[in-house]
Design an enzyme around this catalytic site. Structure first.
Site, PDB file in Angstrom:
ATOM      1  N   TYR A   1     111.697 -21.201  44.097  1.00  0.00           N
ATOM      2  CA  TYR A   1     111.135 -19.973  44.650  1.00  0.00           C
ATOM      3  C   TYR A   1     110.051 -19.491  43.693  1.00  0.00           C
ATOM      4  O   TYR A   1     110.257 -19.453  42.475  1.00  0.00           O
ATOM      5  CB  TYR A   1     112.207 -18.899  44.804  1.00  0.00           C
ATOM      6  CG  TYR A   1     111.690 -17.544  45.262  1.00  0.00           C
ATOM      7  CD1 TYR A   1     111.689 -16.456  44.389  1.00  0.00           C
ATOM      8  CD2 TYR A   1     111.204 -17.356  46.542  1.00  0.00           C
ATOM      9  CE1 TYR A   1     111.223 -15.218  44.802  1.00  0.00           C
ATOM     10  CE2 TYR A   1     110.734 -16.109  46.961  1.00  0.00           C
ATOM     11  CZ  TYR A   1     110.748 -15.040  46.077  1.00  0.00           C
ATOM     12  OH  TYR A   1     110.277 -13.812  46.487  1.00  0.00           O
TER      13      TYR A   1
ATOM     14  N   ASP B   1     106.265 -22.664  36.580  1.00  0.00           N
ATOM     15  CA  ASP B   1     106.602 -21.276  36.924  1.00  0.00           C
ATOM     16  C   ASP B   1     107.808 -20.874  36.067  1.00  0.00           C
ATOM     17  O   ASP B   1     108.946 -21.247  36.358  1.00  0.00           O
ATOM     18  CB  ASP B   1     106.919 -21.159  38.419  1.00  0.00           C
ATOM     19  CG  ASP B   1     107.279 -19.732  38.789  1.00  0.00           C
ATOM     20  OD1 ASP B   1     107.476 -19.460  39.992  1.00  0.00           O
ATOM     21  OD2 ASP B   1     107.396 -18.869  37.874  1.00  0.00           O
TER      22      ASP B   1
ATOM     23  N   LYS C   1     109.216 -10.796  34.431  1.00  0.00           N
ATOM     24  CA  LYS C   1     110.542 -10.357  33.995  1.00  0.00           C
ATOM     25  C   LYS C   1     110.598  -9.949  32.517  1.00  0.00           C
ATOM     26  O   LYS C   1     110.148  -8.855  32.161  1.00  0.00           O
ATOM     27  CB  LYS C   1     111.577 -11.441  34.348  1.00  0.00           C
ATOM     28  CG  LYS C   1     111.669 -11.681  35.881  1.00  0.00           C
ATOM     29  CD  LYS C   1     112.669 -12.743  36.262  1.00  0.00           C
ATOM     30  CE  LYS C   1     112.532 -13.162  37.697  1.00  0.00           C
ATOM     31  NZ  LYS C   1     113.367 -12.389  38.620  1.00  0.00           N
TER      32      LYS C   1
HETATM   33  P1  KE4 Z   1     108.635 -11.181  41.577  1.00  0.00           P
HETATM   34  O1  KE4 Z   1     107.475 -11.048  42.525  1.00  0.00           O
HETATM   35  O2  KE4 Z   1     109.983 -10.951  42.269  1.00  0.00           O
HETATM   36  O3  KE4 Z   1     108.471 -10.338  40.325  1.00  0.00           O
HETATM   37  O4  KE4 Z   1     108.664 -12.681  41.010  1.00  0.00           O
HETATM   38  C1  KE4 Z   1     108.717 -13.748  41.941  1.00  0.00           C
HETATM   39  C2  KE4 Z   1     109.298 -14.972  41.263  1.00  0.00           C
HETATM   40  C3  KE4 Z   1     108.440 -15.996  40.908  1.00  0.00           C
HETATM   41  N1  KE4 Z   1     108.908 -17.113  40.292  1.00  0.00           N
HETATM   42  C4  KE4 Z   1     110.225 -17.234  39.980  1.00  0.00           C
HETATM   43  C5  KE4 Z   1     110.696 -18.482  39.289  1.00  0.00           C
HETATM   44  C6  KE4 Z   1     111.144 -16.209  40.309  1.00  0.00           C
HETATM   45  O5  KE4 Z   1     112.454 -16.348  39.998  1.00  0.00           O
HETATM   46  C7  KE4 Z   1     110.674 -15.046  40.959  1.00  0.00           C
HETATM   47  C8  KE4 Z   1     111.590 -13.909  41.364  1.00  0.00           C
HETATM   48  N2  KE4 Z   1     112.981 -14.137  41.168  1.00  0.00           N
HETATM   49  C9  KE4 Z   1     113.877 -13.411  42.056  1.00  0.00           C
HETATM   50  C10 KE4 Z   1     115.306 -13.749  41.623  1.00  0.00           C
HETATM   51  N3  KE4 Z   1     115.656 -15.036  42.023  1.00  0.00           N
HETATM   52  C11 KE4 Z   1     113.628 -11.950  42.072  1.00  0.00           C
HETATM   53  C12 KE4 Z   1     114.718 -11.130  42.720  1.00  0.00           C
HETATM   54  C13 KE4 Z   1     114.276 -10.570  44.044  1.00  0.00           C
HETATM   55  O6  KE4 Z   1     113.609 -11.298  44.809  1.00  0.00           O
HETATM   56  O7  KE4 Z   1     114.616  -9.401  44.287  1.00  0.00           O
END
Ligand code: KE4
Length: 428
Positions: free
Chosen positions: A144, A238, A266
């Protein structure tokens, strides 16, 4: 344990916010039950609005490496707020954080800050396309990378590697340039390079945390690097989730594979909204206003967020062994729970990387998304609910990763293992 106030709050929220949440995973859809509305966090604990206390293994999905209300980070934010919230102009805070990020990641010579991981990945993809003059990209099933259109892709029909939209509202045209490969399977990536001669980049979570915790095999990453080099394709790591969680100096420092671009998020915001992407100087030079690839953001490099991130990374710089300490706790936790599960005839696959831990209720090791989907989701939901009722807050999906913070004490770990014994006895 009463959760009446959360139940009432959830009903009210659903009247005004789709699904009652501002991010889907929070709705507890895959585990059932009512999402808890949180009153506050303190150290390693969360408190919900019913006054229940939980050991927190989610930590806002990764950012809170130092737990809730870390004094250093909190004071840095308060000090920054007293100078103003936002200027829309350059500040020293951005340069200071950029210096730290480039010191931690050899592959990052220049970096651009944005406000989320999604924004970081979306921008890095555009930069890779602009730099190479190519349109196609490769991603891996189960990884993701945020919710930008060209990454909301699911496997196409049959052997075709070209993806289809995984969400309504994403036109097929937006995903026809996205090819899908299987994690840890270099042959599937080679097939993508047969199906397309126009691949700008391959993007991968080198330590995947969004299909559960599934680290890439070291050999696979080396083969991926070699394949990208043969085709002049950029390799993007990523590390929005794994950055400063799986290792302090990036997956490159533990695998020896150097990416061309890295995306972060994060932890680098210390709990405030920060994303970042960076890499080789010659690639970053293509980014506006230095180069032609456009990318922008009103709150990019926000000084309050920069202050939080700078405080967090400075703590890491002063404590280079912190992830070793947290990994020992992560290992103790998953091995303890695995043994507890085994006592009740339940097989648990476990893994850790730095402060990240993962587990699957699965008879065989999980090497890709297909394996992950063969895990026992029903048992996971029962485990999640049981541990919640015992006061332990785990990620509400088996396709997520757990985290240990510096505020997660050994005592909390032992209490968690003891609680898991009671829960496994009840659900087996
Ligand atoms: P954000 O747009 O949610 O800040 O980041 C996207 C993203 C990009 N790349 C990786 C590897 C990620 O894990 C994420 C976001 N992770 C999720 C948890 N699996 C965020 C939690 C959510 O979607 O509320």
């Amino acid at each position: 344990m009463s959760t009446e106030a959360s139940k009432k709050a959830f009903q009210e929220a659903q009247e005004l916010i789709p699904g009652g949440v501002d991010s889907p995973v929070r709705a507890f859809s895959s585990v059932g039950g009512t999402p808890l509305f949180i009153e506050k966090g303190e150290g390693g604990y969360l408190f919900d609005i019913d006054g229940n206390k939980y050991v927190d293994y989610v930590q806002s999905w990764g950012p809170l490496l130092f737990g809730h209300r870390d004094e250093t980070i909190e004071n840095a934010v308060i000090d920054a707020v007293k100078h103003g919230l936002s200027f829309g102009a350059p500040t020293l805070a951005e340069t200071q954080l950029a210096k730290l990020v480039t010191q931690f990641f050899d592959s990052i010579e220049k970096v651009r800050f944005v406000s989320s991981g999604t924004e970081a990945v979306m921008s890095a993809i555009r930069l890779a396309r602009g730099f190479t003059g190519r349109d196609d990209i490769v991603k891996f099933t189960g990884c993701y990378h945020g919710h930008s259109d060209s990454l909301l892709v699911q496997a196409g029909s049959g052997a075709a590697t070209f993806g289809n939209p995984s969400s309504p509202g994403v036109p097929a045209d937006f995903t026809k340039h996205t090819l899908l490969a299987e994690y840890n399977n270099i042959e599937s990536v080679k097939q993508c390079f047969v199906d397309s001669k126009d691949i700008a980049c391959v993007i991968i979570e080198p330590i995947a945390g969004n299909m559960g915790l599934v680290p890439a095999d070291k050999e696979f990453l080396h083969q991926l690097r070699q394949l990208c080099d043969e085709h002049n394709t950029l390799l993007i790591f990523d590390e929005v989730m794994s950055g400063f969680r799986g290792s302090l100096h990036g997956a490159e420092s533990i695998t020896g594979v150097k990416p061309d671009l890295v995306t972060l998020g994060k932890v680098i915001g210390g709990g405030m909204p920060v994303g970042a992407f960076g890499g080789r100087r010659e690639i970053m030079a293509y980014l506006s206003p230095e180069g032609p690839v456009y990318q922008a953001g009103t709150l990019s490099g926000n000084p309050v967020a920069m202050a939080a991130g700078y405080a967090a990374l400075t703590k890491l710089k002063q404590n280079a062994k912190v992830l070793d300490v947290l990994n020992a706790r992560a290992v103790r936790l998953v091995k303890g729970m695995q043994a507890a599960a085994k006592e009740e005839g339940i097989t648990m696959q476990i893994d850790t990387r730095g402060s990240m831990f993962g587990f699957f209720f699965n008879e065989k090791p999980v090497k890709n998304f297909q394996d992950a989907t063969e895990s026992d989701a029903e048992l996971f939901a029962k485990f999640h609910a049981g541990m919640l009722s015992e006061g332990f807050y785990f990620a509400c999906s088996l396709y997520e990763t757990g985290f240990i913070s510096t505020a997660t004490t050994d005592a909390m770990i032992e209490e968690t293992i003891e609680a898991s014994k009671r829960v496994f006895k009840a659900i087996s």
